[in-house]
Motif scaffolding. Sequence first.
Motif, mmCIF file in Angstrom:
data_model
loop_
_atom_site.group_PDB
_atom_site.id
_atom_site.type_symbol
_atom_site.label_atom_id
_atom_site.label_comp_id
_atom_site.label_asym_id
_atom_site.label_seq_id
_atom_site.Cartn_x
_atom_site.Cartn_y
_atom_site.Cartn_z
ATOM 1 N N PRO A 193 -105.485 -5.136 14.814
ATOM 2 C CA PRO A 193 -105.784 -5.336 16.241
ATOM 3 C C PRO A 193 -104.916 -4.464 17.146
ATOM 4 C CG PRO A 193 -105.679 -7.441 15.116
ATOM 5 C CD PRO A 193 -105.186 -6.412 14.137
ATOM 6 N N ASP A 194 -103.639 -4.319 16.799
ATOM 7 C CA ASP A 194 -102.740 -3.533 17.642
ATOM 8 C C ASP A 194 -103.147 -2.063 17.662
ATOM 9 O OD1 ASP A 194 -101.290 -5.788 18.213
ATOM 10 O OD2 ASP A 194 -99.704 -5.383 16.745
ATOM 11 N N LYS A 195 -103.479 -1.512 16.504
ATOM 12 C CA LYS A 195 -103.868 -0.102 16.439
ATOM 13 C C LYS A 195 -105.209 0.123 17.131
ATOM 14 C CE LYS A 195 -101.245 0.930 12.249
ATOM 15 N NZ LYS A 195 -101.299 1.304 10.814
ATOM 16 N N LEU A 196 -106.123 -0.825 16.989
ATOM 17 C CA LEU A 196 -107.411 -0.695 17.679
ATOM 18 C C LEU A 196 -107.226 -0.785 19.192
ATOM 19 C CD1 LEU A 196 -109.779 -2.798 15.395
ATOM 20 C CD2 LEU A 196 -109.763 -0.315 15.669
ATOM 21 N N GLN A 197 -106.327 -1.652 19.624
ATOM 22 C CA GLN A 197 -106.053 -1.757 21.060
ATOM 23 C C GLN A 197 -105.489 -0.451 21.593
ATOM 24 O OE1 GLN A 197 -103.393 -4.969 22.075
ATOM 25 N NE2 GLN A 197 -103.775 -4.773 24.274
ATOM 26 N N ALA A 198 -104.624 0.186 20.805
ATOM 27 C CA ALA A 198 -104.046 1.469 21.218
ATOM 28 C C ALA A 198 -105.131 2.542 21.318
ATOM 29 C CB ALA A 198 -102.968 1.897 20.227
ATOM 30 N N MET A 199 -106.099 2.514 20.399
ATOM 31 C CA MET A 199 -107.187 3.484 20.461
ATOM 32 C C MET A 199 -108.090 3.206 21.654
ATOM 33 S SD MET A 199 -106.583 5.610 18.056
ATOM 34 C CE MET A 199 -108.102 6.557 17.803
ATOM 35 N N ALA A 200 -108.338 1.944 21.939
ATOM 36 C CA ALA A 200 -109.160 1.591 23.098
ATOM 37 C C ALA A 200 -108.523 2.090 24.391
ATOM 38 C CB ALA A 200 -109.357 0.075 23.157
ATOM 39 N N ALA A 201 -107.196 2.044 24.450
ATOM 40 C CA ALA A 201 -106.482 2.525 25.634
ATOM 41 C C ALA A 201 -106.638 4.030 25.819
ATOM 42 C CB ALA A 201 -105.003 2.163 25.532
ATOM 43 N N LEU A 202 -106.995 4.723 24.742
ATOM 44 C CA LEU A 202 -107.216 6.172 24.806
ATOM 45 C C LEU A 202 -108.686 6.528 25.060
ATOM 46 C CD1 LEU A 202 -104.947 7.331 21.821
ATOM 47 C CD2 LEU A 202 -104.448 7.506 24.274
ATOM 48 N N GLY A 203 -109.512 5.511 25.274
ATOM 49 C CA GLY A 203 -110.901 5.759 25.613
ATOM 50 C C GLY A 203 -111.878 5.680 24.456
ATOM 51 N N PHE A 204 -111.432 5.169 23.322
ATOM 52 C CA PHE A 204 -112.318 5.045 22.173
ATOM 53 C C PHE A 204 -113.014 3.690 22.156
ATOM 54 C CE2 PHE A 204 -109.158 8.146 20.870
ATOM 55 C CZ PHE A 204 -109.933 9.130 20.256
ATOM 56 N N GLY A 205 -114.246 3.673 21.669
ATOM 57 C CA GLY A 205 -114.866 2.414 21.321
ATOM 58 C C GLY A 205 -114.229 1.916 20.036
ATOM 59 N N THR A 206 -114.149 0.623 19.856
ATOM 60 C CA THR A 206 -113.494 0.089 18.663
ATOM 61 C C THR A 206 -114.337 -1.010 18.031
ATOM 62 O OG1 THR A 206 -112.210 -1.571 19.893
ATOM 63 C CG2 THR A 206 -111.194 0.595 19.561
ATOM 64 N N ILE A 207 -114.257 -1.086 16.704
ATOM 65 C CA ILE A 207 -114.907 -2.145 15.946
ATOM 66 C C ILE A 207 -113.910 -2.647 14.920
ATOM 67 C CG2 ILE A 207 -116.797 -2.782 14.399
ATOM 68 C CD1 ILE A 207 -118.373 -0.386 15.525
#
Length: 239
Positions: free
Chosen positions: A39-53
Motif C-alpha cells: 500500500p505504501d509503495k502504491l500510494q507513492a506511485m499515485a502521488a506521482l500521477g500513476f493509476g494504481t491497482i
Amino acid sequence: MEIRGKLALVTGGSDGIGREIALQLQGSGADVIVTGRSPDKLQAMAALGFGTIAGDLSTAAGVDAVVDGVAGKPLAILVNNAGVGSDYELDEPATLDSAAHCIRTNLDAPIALCTRLLPVLRAQPEAAIVNVTSGLAIAPRAGGSIYCATKAGLRSYTQAIRHLLKDSNVHVIEALPPVVETNMTAGRSGKKMSAHDCAAEIVAGIRSNKREVNAGMVKLLQTLHSISPALARRIMIGF
C-alpha cells in the motif's frame, strides 16, 4: 510503436525494474497504471500521477483485481513484469509452497493476463505485450531452479503467442534482463545493471517494435548461446 497517448499497465510497477519502466513510459507520454502489493509503495506511485491497482498476482483474486481495474479502459501496452524468487530446496518438501507461489506469480499470472486482456488489446489501433523473463530463461543456474523454470516457461509461451499474433495489431516483445540492482537481488555480489538502465532498454524496445530486448550482459549470453548452447549452460549453471 508510438508510446505517447497510450495507456499502459505495468505489473509489479511500484518497485524495481517495473517502477523504472512505469516512470519512463510516463516520461514518454503514456498514461500508466501500476500494480503492486505494498500500500505504501502504491500510494507513492499515485502521488506521482500513476493509476494504481492493489493485488497479489499469485492469487486468482489478485489477477481478477487487475483485470477489473482496467475494465473499460483502452489498454494498449501490457507489461508483465511482476516476479518473485523461490526458497525451493530440492530435498525439502516444505519449500514446495514457495515454489508454487513463484510459479503462480511468474508464469500463471502473465498467461492469465495475456489471455484475459487480449480482447481489449486487439481493439486498439496498435498494441504491445511485453513479457519480462530473464537471461536465466536462456540458460539456468542451479541455485534458482524454480525461478529459472518459470522464466524459461514464459519465454517459450511468449515465442508461441508471438507467432499466433503475427498477423494482428498486437506486437509481442520478450525482455530479458541480466542481474539487476533490485530488492530481489539485494545481498548478491557481482556486477549488477541498474534498474533505470535496464528499463531504458526495454522502453526503447517497445518504441522500436523489437521482438526481444536483451538487456546488458544478456547480449553476450545470447551471442555465446548462439555459438555453443552447451557452453552457455555450463557457464550459467553455477553462476
